[in-house]
Design a protein around this motif. Structure first.
Motif, short mmCIF file in Angstrom:
data_model
loop_
_atom_site.label_atom_id
_atom_site.label_comp_id
_atom_site.label_asym_id
_atom_site.label_seq_id
_atom_site.Cartn_x
_atom_site.Cartn_y
_atom_site.Cartn_z
N VAL A 75 36.80 38.36 39.67
CA VAL A 75 35.81 38.25 38.46
C VAL A 75 34.51 38.05 39.21
CG1 VAL A 75 34.98 36.75 36.29
CG2 VAL A 75 37.30 37.09 36.79
N ASN A 76 33.77 38.10 38.79
CA ASN A 76 32.21 38.54 39.33
C ASN A 76 31.61 37.01 39.17
OD1 ASN A 76 32.33 40.90 40.85
ND2 ASN A 76 31.84 42.11 39.00
N LYS A 77 30.83 36.19 39.85
CA LYS A 77 30.03 36.27 39.36
C LYS A 77 28.81 35.43 37.94
CE LYS A 77 26.19 33.59 41.56
NZ LYS A 77 25.58 32.84 42.83
N GLU A 78 28.32 36.22 37.73
CA GLU A 78 27.93 36.77 36.89
C GLU A 78 28.87 36.98 35.72
OE1 GLU A 78 28.23 39.31 39.44
OE2 GLU A 78 25.92 37.88 40.14
N GLN A 79 30.30 37.20 35.43
CA GLN A 79 30.99 37.12 34.29
C GLN A 79 31.28 35.46 33.56
OE1 GLN A 79 33.01 40.07 36.68
NE2 GLN A 79 33.51 40.68 34.22
N ILE A 91 35.07 26.88 30.42
CA ILE A 91 34.90 28.34 31.72
C ILE A 91 35.10 29.61 30.39
CG2 ILE A 91 35.97 28.33 33.45
CD1 ILE A 91 36.89 26.05 34.08
N SER A 92 34.68 29.91 30.45
CA SER A 92 35.10 31.43 29.99
C SER A 92 33.63 32.43 30.96
CB SER A 92 34.05 31.52 28.82
OG SER A 92 32.10 31.45 28.31
N VAL A 93 34.71 33.68 30.46
CA VAL A 93 34.93 35.09 31.02
C VAL A 93 34.85 36.08 30.84
CG1 VAL A 93 35.92 36.48 33.41
CG2 VAL A 93 36.38 33.69 33.05
N THR A 94 34.01 37.21 30.76
CA THR A 94 33.50 37.93 29.80
C THR A 94 33.60 39.39 30.88
OG1 THR A 94 30.84 37.85 29.74
CG2 THR A 94 32.16 37.21 28.10
N HIS A 95 34.56 39.74 29.74
CA HIS A 95 34.54 41.67 31.06
C HIS A 95 33.55 42.36 29.83
CE1 HIS A 95 36.32 44.48 33.83
NE2 HIS A 95 37.12 45.02 32.62
N LEU A 96 32.89 42.95 30.20
CA LEU A 96 32.43 44.46 29.59
C LEU A 96 32.60 45.61 30.27
CD1 LEU A 96 31.12 45.63 26.98
CD2 LEU A 96 28.77 45.09 28.32
N GLU A 97 32.94 46.59 29.99
CA GLU A 97 33.47 48.07 30.83
C GLU A 97 33.06 48.72 29.70
OE1 GLU A 97 37.48 50.40 32.64
OE2 GLU A 97 37.65 47.90 31.67
N LEU A 98 32.45 49.61 30.82
CA LEU A 98 31.90 51.22 29.73
C LEU A 98 32.47 52.45 30.48
CD1 LEU A 98 28.34 49.88 29.87
CD2 LEU A 98 29.42 50.40 27.98
N VAL A 99 32.94 53.18 29.88
CA VAL A 99 33.70 54.00 30.04
C VAL A 99 33.45 55.49 29.68
CG1 VAL A 99 35.56 55.47 30.86
CG2 VAL A 99 35.95 52.62 30.53
N GLN A 100 32.77 55.90 30.48
CA GLN A 100 32.04 57.50 29.69
C GLN A 100 32.71 58.76 30.88
OE1 GLN A 100 27.46 57.46 29.47
NE2 GLN A 100 27.23 59.06 30.34
N GLU A 101 33.43 59.94 30.18
CA GLU A 101 33.20 61.12 31.08
C GLU A 101 32.26 62.27 30.63
OE1 GLU A 101 37.62 62.07 29.97
OE2 GLU A 101 37.93 59.64 29.64
N GLU A 102 31.98 62.97 31.54
CA GLU A 102 31.42 63.77 31.26
C GLU A 102 32.16 65.31 31.74
OE1 GLU A 102 27.91 63.20 33.78
OE2 GLU A 102 27.49 61.51 32.00
N SER A 112 33.34 55.09 25.65
CA SER A 112 34.61 53.70 25.46
C SER A 112 34.29 52.74 25.95
CB SER A 112 35.17 53.77 26.01
OG SER A 112 36.33 53.99 26.30
N GLN A 113 33.76 51.60 25.56
CA GLN A 113 33.49 50.84 25.74
C GLN A 113 34.35 49.10 25.43
OE1 GLN A 113 29.08 49.57 24.41
NE2 GLN A 113 29.84 47.50 24.69
N THR A 114 34.69 48.83 26.41
CA THR A 114 35.25 47.47 25.98
C THR A 114 34.64 45.98 26.43
OG1 THR A 114 36.95 48.78 27.04
CG2 THR A 114 38.07 46.68 26.90
N TYR A 115 35.29 44.99 25.61
CA TYR A 115 34.96 43.46 25.37
C TYR A 115 35.74 42.93 25.68
CZ TYR A 115 32.10 39.41 25.22
OH TYR A 115 32.13 38.21 25.45
N LYS A 116 36.13 42.46 26.33
CA LYS A 116 37.16 41.38 26.62
C LYS A 116 36.38 39.84 26.86
CE LYS A 116 40.41 44.03 28.43
NZ LYS A 116 41.76 44.27 29.41
N GLN A 117 37.19 38.28 26.11
CA GLN A 117 36.24 37.64 26.75
C GLN A 117 37.59 36.04 27.30
OE1 GLN A 117 33.92 35.74 23.94
NE2 GLN A 117 33.07 34.00 25.45
N SER A 118 37.91 35.49 28.14
CA SER A 118 38.81 34.67 28.15
C SER A 118 38.20 33.21 27.90
CB SER A 118 40.04 34.73 28.35
OG SER A 118 39.55 35.53 29.52
#
Length: 158
Positions: A75-79, A91-102, A112-118
């Motif tokens: 996990v990065n500090k910014e998350q 304490i919460s951790v957010t994870h945003l993942e952007l996937v782009q295929e060309e 696609s975009q995935t957002y997870k938070q714990s």
């Protein structure tokens, strides 16, 4: 003429043949696309039934402070976000993942975009003064130190 076979061995052979046909049909059914994908989803669920389960946290108490440790590998500090409300630290951790295929012409063919938070909330036995909280994040380990509050002692008179 009777509907029942006279030779019981013929009956067993027919049963085995019918069961073999049934078994083959069921195997084909479970290998076809919609059912196969559904079964794979079920397998994934039961191998990891709670994918958003929070991260491990431990709390240790010393004479002057509480030390909260959260294991957050990768996990990065910014998350990481730390919120204080009354006697609780969240304490919460957010994870945003952007996937782009060309494709080879630089055209987007899939995006696609995935957002997870714990999150984990730790309750302490006294209100937390945010000025007396220190957080350090190193090598996947978040350590939050909370100074204990000194309460007033009241004398009992007779």
């Amino acid at each position: 003429m009777s509907q029942f076979p006279t030779d019981p061995r013929k009956n067993d052979a027919t049963r085995q043949e019918n069961f073999g046909f049934f078994k083959k049909s069921m195997n084909q059914f479970f290998q076809e696309k919609p059912v196969k994908n559904f079964l794979q989803s079920m397998d994934e669920f039961f191998s990891n039934p709670f994918p958003n389960v929070s991260f491990p946290v431990s709390v240790k108490e010393t004479e002057n402070e509480h030390v909260i440790t959260a294991e957050l590998p990768g996990v990065n500090k910014e998350q990481i976000h730390i919120d204080i409300m009354d006697n609780r630290i969240t304490i919460s951790v957010t994870h945003l993942e952007l996937v782009q295929e060309e494709n080879n012409k630089q055209q987007i063919i899939h995006k696609s975009q995935t957002y997870k938070q714990s999150a984990r909330t730790i309750a302490l036995p006294y209100p937390v003064d945010e000025n007396k909280v220190r957080a350090v994040y190193q090598n996947g380990l978040l350590t939050i130190t909370v100074k204990k509050q000194k309460g007033k002692k009241i004398s009992i008179h007779s």
